[in-house]
Design a protein around this motif. Structure first.
Motif, PDB file in Angstrom:
ATOM      1  N   ILE A   8      -1.307  24.894  60.691  1.00  0.00           N
ATOM      2  CA  ILE A   8      -1.142  25.933  61.443  1.00  0.00           C
ATOM      3  C   ILE A   8       0.025  26.922  61.171  1.00  0.00           C
ATOM      4  CG2 ILE A   8       1.013  26.963  63.406  1.00  0.00           C
ATOM      5  CD1 ILE A   8       0.734  24.057  64.604  1.00  0.00           C
ATOM      6  N   CYS A   9       1.172  27.476  60.257  1.00  0.00           N
ATOM      7  CA  CYS A   9       0.767  28.314  59.323  1.00  0.00           C
ATOM      8  C   CYS A   9      -0.224  29.157  58.471  1.00  0.00           C
ATOM      9  CB  CYS A   9       2.198  27.664  58.190  1.00  0.00           C
ATOM     10  SG  CYS A   9       3.671  27.725  58.622  1.00  0.00           S
ATOM     11  N   CYS A  10      -1.246  28.405  58.011  1.00  0.00           N
ATOM     12  CA  CYS A  10      -1.979  28.940  57.238  1.00  0.00           C
ATOM     13  C   CYS A  10      -2.872  29.957  58.958  1.00  0.00           C
ATOM     14  CB  CYS A  10      -2.788  27.630  57.143  1.00  0.00           C
ATOM     15  SG  CYS A  10      -3.016  27.143  55.421  1.00  0.00           S
ATOM     16  N   LEU A  11      -3.178  29.297  59.463  1.00  0.00           N
ATOM     17  CA  LEU A  11      -3.752  30.192  60.515  1.00  0.00           C
ATOM     18  C   LEU A  11      -2.725  31.184  61.371  1.00  0.00           C
ATOM     19  CD1 LEU A  11      -4.733  26.674  63.024  1.00  0.00           C
ATOM     20  CD2 LEU A  11      -6.294  28.256  61.294  1.00  0.00           C
ATOM     21  N   ILE A  12      -1.664  31.579  61.422  1.00  0.00           N
ATOM     22  CA  ILE A  12      -0.870  31.864  61.900  1.00  0.00           C
ATOM     23  C   ILE A  12      -0.739  33.776  61.053  1.00  0.00           C
ATOM     24  CG2 ILE A  12       0.012  31.197  63.879  1.00  0.00           C
ATOM     25  CD1 ILE A  12       2.586  30.968  62.850  1.00  0.00           C
ATOM     26  N   SER A  13      -0.861  33.139  60.271  1.00  0.00           N
ATOM     27  CA  SER A  13      -0.145  33.856  58.442  1.00  0.00           C
ATOM     28  C   SER A  13      -0.592  35.168  58.930  1.00  0.00           C
ATOM     29  CB  SER A  13      -0.794  33.234  57.859  1.00  0.00           C
ATOM     30  OG  SER A  13      -2.094  33.231  57.379  1.00  0.00           O
ATOM     31  N   PRO A  14      -1.661  36.262  59.352  1.00  0.00           N
ATOM     32  CA  PRO A  14      -2.866  37.247  59.240  1.00  0.00           C
ATOM     33  C   PRO A  14      -1.653  37.738  60.032  1.00  0.00           C
ATOM     34  CG  PRO A  14      -4.551  36.007  59.445  1.00  0.00           C
ATOM     35  CD  PRO A  14      -3.157  34.980  59.177  1.00  0.00           C
ATOM     36  N   LEU A  15      -1.175  37.280  61.511  1.00  0.00           N
ATOM     37  CA  LEU A  15      -0.023  37.720  62.729  1.00  0.00           C
ATOM     38  C   LEU A  15       0.742  38.562  62.011  1.00  0.00           C
ATOM     39  CD1 LEU A  15      -1.634  36.398  65.828  1.00  0.00           C
ATOM     40  CD2 LEU A  15      -2.431  38.173  65.178  1.00  0.00           C
ATOM     41  N   LEU A  16       1.761  37.149  60.831  1.00  0.00           N
ATOM     42  CA  LEU A  16       2.977  37.216  60.455  1.00  0.00           C
ATOM     43  C   LEU A  16       2.656  38.706  59.914  1.00  0.00           C
ATOM     44  CD1 LEU A  16       5.461  35.816  61.576  1.00  0.00           C
ATOM     45  CD2 LEU A  16       3.068  34.773  62.205  1.00  0.00           C
ATOM     46  N   MET A  17       2.149  38.566  58.561  1.00  0.00           N
ATOM     47  CA  MET A  17       1.343  39.586  57.876  1.00  0.00           C
ATOM     48  C   MET A  17       1.991  41.140  58.163  1.00  0.00           C
ATOM     49  SD  MET A  17      -0.480  38.329  54.537  1.00  0.00           S
ATOM     50  CE  MET A  17       0.056  36.620  53.554  1.00  0.00           C
ATOM     51  N   PHE A  26       2.695  42.165  61.777  1.00  0.00           N
ATOM     52  CA  PHE A  26       3.274  42.325  62.795  1.00  0.00           C
ATOM     53  C   PHE A  26       5.083  41.768  62.697  1.00  0.00           C
ATOM     54  CE2 PHE A  26      -0.644  41.820  64.758  1.00  0.00           C
ATOM     55  CZ  PHE A  26      -1.396  43.255  64.779  1.00  0.00           C
ATOM     56  N   ALA A  27       4.954  41.410  61.428  1.00  0.00           N
ATOM     57  CA  ALA A  27       7.128  40.456  61.657  1.00  0.00           C
ATOM     58  C   ALA A  27       7.966  41.336  60.966  1.00  0.00           C
ATOM     59  CB  ALA A  27       7.047  38.880  60.968  1.00  0.00           C
ATOM     60  N   SER A  28       8.975  41.190  61.146  1.00  0.00           N
ATOM     61  CA  SER A  28      10.105  41.741  60.903  1.00  0.00           C
ATOM     62  C   SER A  28      10.191  41.427  59.520  1.00  0.00           C
ATOM     63  CB  SER A  28      11.507  41.690  61.817  1.00  0.00           C
ATOM     64  OG  SER A  28      11.942  40.721  61.914  1.00  0.00           O
ATOM     65  N   GLU A  29      10.880  41.880  58.221  1.00  0.00           N
ATOM     66  CA  GLU A  29      11.367  41.305  57.022  1.00  0.00           C
ATOM     67  C   GLU A  29      11.621  39.997  57.596  1.00  0.00           C
ATOM     68  OE1 GLU A  29      13.192  42.712  52.965  1.00  0.00           O
ATOM     69  OE2 GLU A  29      12.899  43.967  54.131  1.00  0.00           O
TER      70      GLU A  29
END
Length: 394
Positions: free
Chosen positions: A289-298, A300-303
């Motif tokens: 799951i972490c692999c799949l959502i990594s682009p979104l986190l890069m 839009f996520a806060s630091e």
């Protein structure tokens, strides 16, 4: 037979010391590129050189049954000495890309007599609670892998040369090998090696449980070392998208990689209550799951949230490793356990070269935040494989 209380701590500490050789080059990669005028793809080439050396080493050790024929502690000690010497030669002024690839290859070859042999030593001492013991052992590997990044972060703060990282990891390897040789005898569950045709090694895969555990491990390995190798790159990508977000990438790299050490110990303990195969499967699901959502986190996520996410990924990506080693060790015969662990390690690390190279080449083809999606293939295939493991007790 009661195992002396010192045995497991010594094995774990020795494993930590010696596996610090693994990513010593990666921790100082920017300096290696600058000092020796290396090409931009040096990261993937030098990382793959270590993996290639480890693969050839494990194949040699497996087919010659080195850790089953000879004292595993003696093998560990000798490989620690050679690994330390090869690693130290990284600082020679005459080096270039090709000599550094040879050096890292030889370090990897030496590690073939350290990491899987360390697991063999643990399995020879601990028949009950093997999952927990290997959990601590793989946790030591994780800390050893991340430790050069911490050394690099520290050397930057106090303004020391990058060579301190190389010298320190070589010294640690010597210390670990010496302590294990002096303080850890052959285990009570070690059985004398029985001569056999090396071609029969691959008959291990006729055992359905061994096959299921091995292929689950292969899926895990597709993701693991590519993740570890490119953690600094992930942080740089995030920094590029969100300028001024990270001030000390080596320190964050250590925190992300090193966080998995605690996960290994905890997963080993949890496996005794909920089953080894079940806990391994859950870890694979979360890391996928972490692999799949990594682009979104890069994007839009806060630091703060991104760092928490990366630490969580660092936990899940390694939590299943000692569990697969446990399943593999228990699925093999006692007299061939060292060879089985070494063989599966060899194939698993061959897979890491492919995934590392694919991620490296993807940088030229896709936006960088998407290049890690390919790593999800490993956890997916691993989950499918481990579902076939047939044992209620595991």
């Amino acid at each position: 037979m009661k195992v002396p209380s010192r045995i497991l701590p010594v094995i774990v500490f020795a494993q930590f010391c010696c596996t610090s050789l693994w990513f010593a080059g990666n921790a100082v990669m920017p300096e290696l590129i600058s000092v020796f005028e290396l090409s931009s793809n040096a990261l993937s080439l030098l990382t793959s050189a270590v993996q290639s050396g480890f693969i050839l080493g494990t194949l040699v050790f497996a087919f010659l049954s080195i850790s089953d024929k000879f004292s595993p502690a003696q093998v560990f000690f000798l490989c620690a000495i050679f690994g330390s010497i090869f690693n130290l030669s990284t600082i020679l002024e005459e080096n270039n890309l090709y000599s550094l690839m040879i050096i890292r290859f030889l370090v990897g070859f030496s590690l073939a007599g350290i990491y899987p042999v360390g697991m063999k030593i643990a399995s020879d001492h601990f028949e009950k609670g093997l999952g927990r013991s290997l959990g601590f052992l793989v946790g030591a590997l994780v800390l050893g892998t991340g430790f050069p990044h911490l050394l690099k972060a520290t050397s930057e703060i106090v303004q020391l040369s990058w060579s301190v990282v190389i010298i320190s990891t070589s010294t640690l390897a010597l210390l670990g090998g010496l302590l294990l040789k002096i303080l850890v005898p052959d285990g009570p569950f070690r059985k004398p090696h029985q001569a056999k045709n090396s071609a029969n090694i691959f008959k291990l895969f006729q055992n359905s449980n061994f096959r299921s555990a091995a292929f689950g491990y292969f899926g895990h390995m597709w993701e693991l070392y590519a993740f570890w190798a490119f953690v600094p790159l992930m942080l740089k990508i995030y920094n590029h998208i969100h300028p001024d977000s990270f001030s000390n990438i080596p320190l964050y790299s250590f925190l992300i990689i090193g966080s998995g050490a605690v996960a290994c110990a905890i997963s080993g303990i949890l496996s005794e209550r909920f089953g080894v195969a079940r806990v391994a499967r859950i870890a694979l699901i979360f890391s996928g799951i972490c692999c799949l959502i990594s682009p979104l986190l890069m994007l839009f996520a806060s630091e703060v949230f991104f760092v928490i996410f990366m630490i969580f990924w660092g936990v899940m990506v390694i939590a299943d490793s000692p569990l697969f080693s446990t399943l593999i060790a228990r699925s093999a015969t006692a007299e061939g356990r060292g060879t089985a662990l070494t063989l599966v390690n060899s194939i698993g690390y061959a897979i890491t070269i492919v995934s590392i190279q694919i991620v490296g080449m993807s940088q030229e083809l896709f936006p960088q935040q998407y290049i890690f999606l390919v790593l999800a293939a490993g956890p997916i295939l691993g989950v499918i494989s481990i579902k076939n493991f047939r044992s209620k007790s595991l």
